[in-house]
Design a protein around this motif. Structure first.
Motif, PDB file in Angstrom:
ATOM      1  N   ARG A  71       0.802  -1.228   0.000  1.00 47.34           N
ATOM      2  CA  ARG A  71       0.000   0.000   0.000  1.00 47.34           C
ATOM      3  C   ARG A  71       0.833   1.275   0.000  1.00 47.34           C
ATOM      4  NH1 ARG A  71      -5.121  -0.854   0.058  1.00 47.34           N
ATOM      5  NH2 ARG A  71      -5.947  -2.847   0.732  1.00 47.34           N
ATOM      6  N   LYS A 105       6.601  15.180   0.806  1.00 50.35           N
ATOM      7  CA  LYS A 105       5.608  15.776   1.725  1.00 50.35           C
ATOM      8  C   LYS A 105       6.261  16.253   3.033  1.00 50.35           C
ATOM      9  CE  LYS A 105       1.750  13.524  -0.383  1.00 50.35           C
ATOM     10  NZ  LYS A 105       1.493  12.207  -0.846  1.00 50.35           N
TER      11      LYS A 105
ATOM     12  N   MET B   1      -8.202   2.470  -1.682  1.00 49.45           N
ATOM     13  CA  MET B   1      -7.257   3.578  -1.519  1.00 49.45           C
ATOM     14  C   MET B   1      -7.399   4.573  -2.686  1.00 49.45           C
ATOM     15  SD  MET B   1      -3.154   3.416  -1.321  1.00 49.45           S
ATOM     16  CE  MET B   1      -3.240   2.487   0.182  1.00 49.45           C
ATOM     17  N   THR B   5      -5.064  12.312  -4.337  1.00 47.46           N
ATOM     18  CA  THR B   5      -5.419  13.013  -3.106  1.00 47.46           C
ATOM     19  C   THR B   5      -5.245  14.494  -3.410  1.00 47.46           C
ATOM     20  OG1 THR B   5      -3.144  12.880  -2.371  1.00 47.46           O
ATOM     21  CG2 THR B   5      -4.629  11.154  -1.574  1.00 47.46           C
ATOM     22  N   SER B   7      -3.523  16.653  -1.911  1.00 45.51           N
ATOM     23  CA  SER B   7      -2.127  17.106  -1.815  1.00 45.51           C
ATOM     24  C   SER B   7      -1.323  16.705  -3.059  1.00 45.51           C
ATOM     25  CB  SER B   7      -1.465  16.557  -0.556  1.00 45.51           C
ATOM     26  OG  SER B   7      -1.465  15.158  -0.592  1.00 45.51           O
ATOM     27  N   THR B   8      -1.616  15.506  -3.619  1.00 40.76           N
ATOM     28  CA  THR B   8      -0.889  15.077  -4.816  1.00 40.76           C
ATOM     29  C   THR B   8      -1.225  16.007  -5.979  1.00 40.76           C
ATOM     30  OG1 THR B   8      -1.476  12.879  -4.056  1.00 40.76           O
ATOM     31  CG2 THR B   8      -0.300  13.011  -6.132  1.00 40.76           C
TER      32      THR B   8
END
Lengths: 297, 244
Positions: A71, A105, B1, B5, B7-8
């Motif tokens: 994941r 990030k 999932m 997103t 943020s991406t």
């Protein structure tokens, strides 16, 4: 912080061909050099650790966190410099580093300061606003390692770092690696023995059977090889004849048609030349050649 | 999932013009091409008696080749050019490493940027092109939407094979082979995977439902190819078969 990487029983195969067999090791902060002949699976191991390839079995834990989760891969905790590093030629070095920072990030408020520090650390000030296409090989490699250390990752993977660099650039690159390895596990895949001898804290050799054959320090490998290496002085004219009898690993020309040779005593015929003595100074290159030779016996 | 997103998308938007399409050069070229297409459609629309031509000859051929073959090919070439350095300079390795989830959302975003641009261009141009038949009504929208699967398919095929073989030119070759084979065989040989089902109208002759099936199959296959391409750890590995 002391980081820990734990690799357990990694197996990887392409079709029926096994590339890595039951590969297990543990390591902590420092430079770990990965040696082996071409095609034994060095780059495959690096790609598995970087999360690019997925092994058929086995586990990899970085500070007890699995790196092989389907994941997610913790990119903020790892840095990777591929063997053939390149980037879009019309992108500037700064824009590229800025992209990597954002993709990892990391906190946006620290971005400017962190990137500035990295640019200074890697002496990229001169070229950072230029397009990557205009970078020399050395600068490109430096930019490559700079992007790998963004965010101070716990694990840094560098594949063949000094290929294509001139001697001066290689020295500079070694210094950079030594510096960054103080706070992280830095795994370097290489076949340049000289580099390994100068900066690695630990050495791993992948054998031709795709298993981990040696896991220890440079000195341990040298100690392993030392009793099996002999030295003799022979006449230059006898060299071809001697070559047929023993496995010569080093030749040094001396005066008056004489040559000093280092050779492996432990071979199929176990021949020992007259006037031979134990080698006192064994280089890592000597030890590595012995190790590879012993594997084939 | 979730594949995307917020943020991406933010990171992608922030770096698109500095990383993926420097100064928007390729996007500007795409928009320029679409503008020329639009002008062409405004100046040379289909004739008023378009429906009668269909009835008499039972085919759209040569009238609809523009949207069934020419524009999707342009879009696929733009996708090829956009991803060319990734495979030429092995930059894809770097992006694979920086994919923290199962799918590379950056790759999907890059593909979508150009495909969506072309799709919007096609929708507007198509409406102008067929204004003599239907204009700004449900029929015109449906007719335009029916042209998009070709565009999706060619753009997905080129990227899929580029990625699978890690070689941009193999991707281009396979896409062109598919395109040329379909064109030469008037869309018949590839059946439900045909691009030219509309231009050559052969499904209409049997059943309009088959045409709809053809369109849906193309869209579904495109999505599957795109998802297979953008997976970090490939489910299938074509190059593995060649290395055995």
């Amino acid at each position: 912080m002391q980081n820990q990487l734990r690799v357990q029983n990694l197996c990887y195969q392409i079709g029926k061909r096994e590339i890595l067999k039951n590969f297990s090791f543990n390591c902590t902060n420092g430079i770990i050099a990965l040696l082996g002949n071409n095609g034994v699976g060095k780059s495959t191991l690096m790609n598995i650790l970087a999360g690019i390839l997925y092994p058929h079995s086995g586990e990899v834990y970085l500070n007890e966190e699995s790196l092989l989760s389907h994941r997610s891969y913790p990119i903020e905790k790892a840095g990777y410099l591929p063997q053939m590093f390149d980037m879009y030629h019309n992108v500037t070095g700064y824009d590229f580093l800025s992209y990597v920072y954002d993709v990892k990030k990391l906190p946006p408020q620290d971005k400017k300061q962190h990137l500035q520090q990295i640019v200074e650390d890697f002496s990229l000030q001169e070229v950072i606003r230029k397009k990557i296409g205009k970078y020399s090989g050395g600068y490109k490699r430096r930019l490559g390692i700079a992007q790998a250390v963004i965010g101070h990752p716990d694990l840094i993977l560098v594949d063949e770092p000094t290929v294509g660099l001139d001697p001066e650039q290689r020295i500079a690159f070694r210094e950079l690696l030594s510096r960054i390895s103080l706070h992280s596990i830095t795994i370097i895949s290489t076949h340049i023995i000289e580099d390994v001898e100068l900066y690695s804290d630990k050495l791993m050799i992948i054998g031709n059977d795709h298993t981990l054959q040696f896991d220890g320090t440079v000195n341990e490998l040298i100690d392993l090889a030392k009793p099996h290496l002999l030295m003799a002085v022979i006449d230059k004219r006898e060299l071809n004849e001697v070559r047929n009898k023993v496995h010569i690993i080093e030749e040094k020309r001396m005066a008056d048609h004489l040559i000093q040779i280092k050779y492996i005593s432990r071979n199929k015929t176990a021949t020992v030349l007259d006037n031979s003595c134990q080698v006192r100074e064994v280089s890592l290159e000597n030890a590595y050649i012995y190790f590879q030779h012993a594997q084939n016996l | 999932m979730p594949i995307f997103t917020f943020s991406t998308l933010k990171i992608y938007k922030q770096h698109f013009f500095t990383m993926f399409d420097h100064k928007g050069k390729l996007l500007k070229i795409s928009i320029g091409l679409l503008f020329l297409l639009y002008i062409y459609c405004v100046v040379f629309p289909v004739p008023n008696e378009y429906i009668n031509i269909l009835k008499n000859y039972g085919k759209f051929q040569s009238i609809d080749n523009l949207f069934d073959y020419a524009v999707p090919l342009l879009a696929a070439l733009v996708i090829f050019y956009a991803f060319l350095p990734d495979y030429k300079e092995k930059i894809y390795v770097f992006f694979q490493f920086y994919t923290d989830k199962t799918y590379s959302s950056m790759m999907i975003c890059r593909w979508l940027t150009f495909v969506v641009t072309f799709s919007i261009g096609v929708l507007f141009s198509h409406m102008m092109y067929f204004r003599n038949v239907a204009f700004l009504d449900v029929q015109s929208v449906w007719m335009a939407l029916a042209k998009l699967p070709n565009l999706f398919m060619l753009c997905a095929v080129v990227l899929f094979f580029m990625h699978q073989f890690k070689n941009a030119y193999i991707g281009l070759f396979v896409m062109l082979a598919y395109y040329v084979f379909d064109y030469i065989s008037a869309g018949r040989t590839l059946a439900y995977l045909s691009l030219g089902a509309h231009s050559n109208n052969f499904y209409y002759q049997y059943s309009p439902t088959l045409y709809i099936v053809n369109r849906i199959v193309l869209v579904v296959v495109s999505i599957i190819l795109l998802l297979l391409t953008c997976r970090k750890h490939p489910l299938i590995n074509i190059t593995k078969w060649f290395r055995r």
